[in-house]
Design a protein around this motif. Sequence first.
Motif, PDB file in Angstrom:
ATOM      1  N   LEU A  13       0.805  -1.220   0.000  1.00  0.00           N
ATOM      2  CA  LEU A  13       0.000   0.000   0.000  1.00  0.00           C
ATOM      3  C   LEU A  13       0.836   1.266   0.000  1.00  0.00           C
ATOM      4  O   LEU A  13       0.317   2.340  -0.309  1.00  0.00           O
ATOM      5  CB  LEU A  13      -0.936  -0.002   1.219  1.00  0.00           C
ATOM      6  N   LYS A  16      -2.421   3.346   5.861  1.00  0.00           N
ATOM      7  CA  LYS A  16      -3.300   2.398   5.174  1.00  0.00           C
ATOM      8  C   LYS A  16      -3.025   0.969   5.624  1.00  0.00           C
ATOM      9  O   LYS A  16      -3.942   0.145   5.722  1.00  0.00           O
ATOM     10  CB  LYS A  16      -3.126   2.528   3.668  1.00  0.00           C
ATOM     11  N   ILE A  27      -9.113  -2.395   0.254  1.00  0.00           N
ATOM     12  CA  ILE A  27      -8.390  -1.123   0.259  1.00  0.00           C
ATOM     13  C   ILE A  27      -7.622  -0.905  -1.042  1.00  0.00           C
ATOM     14  O   ILE A  27      -7.575   0.214  -1.579  1.00  0.00           O
ATOM     15  CB  ILE A  27      -7.446  -1.050   1.470  1.00  0.00           C
ATOM     16  N   GLN A  41      -7.987   2.225  -3.606  1.00  0.00           N
ATOM     17  CA  GLN A  41      -6.816   2.988  -4.037  1.00  0.00           C
ATOM     18  C   GLN A  41      -6.744   3.052  -5.563  1.00  0.00           C
ATOM     19  O   GLN A  41      -6.428   4.103  -6.141  1.00  0.00           O
ATOM     20  CB  GLN A  41      -5.542   2.335  -3.478  1.00  0.00           C
ATOM     21  N   TYR A  82     -11.250   3.947   6.300  1.00  0.00           N
ATOM     22  CA  TYR A  82     -10.437   4.508   5.226  1.00  0.00           C
ATOM     23  C   TYR A  82     -10.896   5.927   4.906  1.00  0.00           C
ATOM     24  O   TYR A  82     -10.089   6.849   4.778  1.00  0.00           O
ATOM     25  CB  TYR A  82     -10.529   3.614   3.990  1.00  0.00           C
ATOM     26  N   GLU A 140      -8.689   9.391   5.557  1.00  0.00           N
ATOM     27  CA  GLU A 140      -8.308  10.148   4.378  1.00  0.00           C
ATOM     28  C   GLU A 140      -8.903  11.558   4.409  1.00  0.00           C
ATOM     29  O   GLU A 140      -8.402  12.452   3.732  1.00  0.00           O
ATOM     30  CB  GLU A 140      -8.757   9.413   3.114  1.00  0.00           C
TER      31      GLU A 140
END
Length: 350
Positions: A202, A207, A256, A260, A336, A340
Amino acid sequence: DILHKKGDEIAKAISKVRGARDVKAEQVEGLPTLRIIPNRKELARYGINMSNVLATVEAIQAGHPVGVVFEGIRRFPIVVKLQSKENMPSIKEIKNFPVFGEKGAPIPLSQLAEVSLESGPAQIGREFGQRRLIIEANVRGRDIEGFVQDAQKIIEINVKLPSGYYIEWGGTFQQLESAKKRLLIVVPIALLIIFTLLYTALGSSRKALIVFSGIPLAAVGGILALLIRRIPFSISAGVGFIALFGVAVLNGLVMISFIQKLRQEDGLSVIEAVKQGALTRFRPVLTTALVASLGFIPMALSHGAGAEIQRPLATVVIGGLLSSTLLTLFVLPVLYFWFENKDSGTGIPG
């Protein structure tokens, strides 16, 4: 004698502990032993050598060789032995067995020695040069470690060991203690390797920690499953936790990494990437968890040979996958998004 006495006391104390079954101490006594102690004064009085008495005793028990018969090249020993209807002569026969003096006069063995039949040790167990006695017990309906802790307390209260005597706990408990020491080394190393691989995949420690959060919730699910089924923790359960951590992290990484990808390649905003990623990866994550869980159901319900190993492992994996799947599908996207956007003030997606 002390080992036998204290072994019986310990077996009696352990039998009172909850979960103890089939408790028994090793049988070390009960072998009939013929004890003949020569009287040296009487031997000197009749002028009889100790070797004559020993030859007589040998003739009573095993037979005393007195010669050899040759037939060609073959040799056959001539053995004198007491004739008795029973395998073991009676005490009366042994006491009346004659021992011949210098002048050939027969003298009963009882006049020359003390003859008695006693119950002697059937076996003398040793380990590392020390005598030892084994007390065996099976444990039902509870964990081994808790049983041993309770047994140690009740033995400390009810049994007083003389100086030089001590207790060692072996069997499954010894294996459990040894495995726990290894797990204390293996599990942290495995978790560190998992986190390192997540960071590499990642490119962000934050993350990686988000995906790594699936491990605690997976562990909670495994523990609850063991409690619900009343299965004590064992080494197979510990192995199940390690396998569970890998599956939990895999599902989180799938979720995840796809979010991304949507942000980097498709240029979606955080909230749109989270919504689309959660919906798109819902079926793959759920399918992965269901396949693994359904595959372990036969092991979780097994009652045949090896069930004591299969049930804890399967129960941990199934319970942990249920809880970790909920995290991956619902909680992980929210975490997440929150991380973020913690500085932007954007609301949490529905």
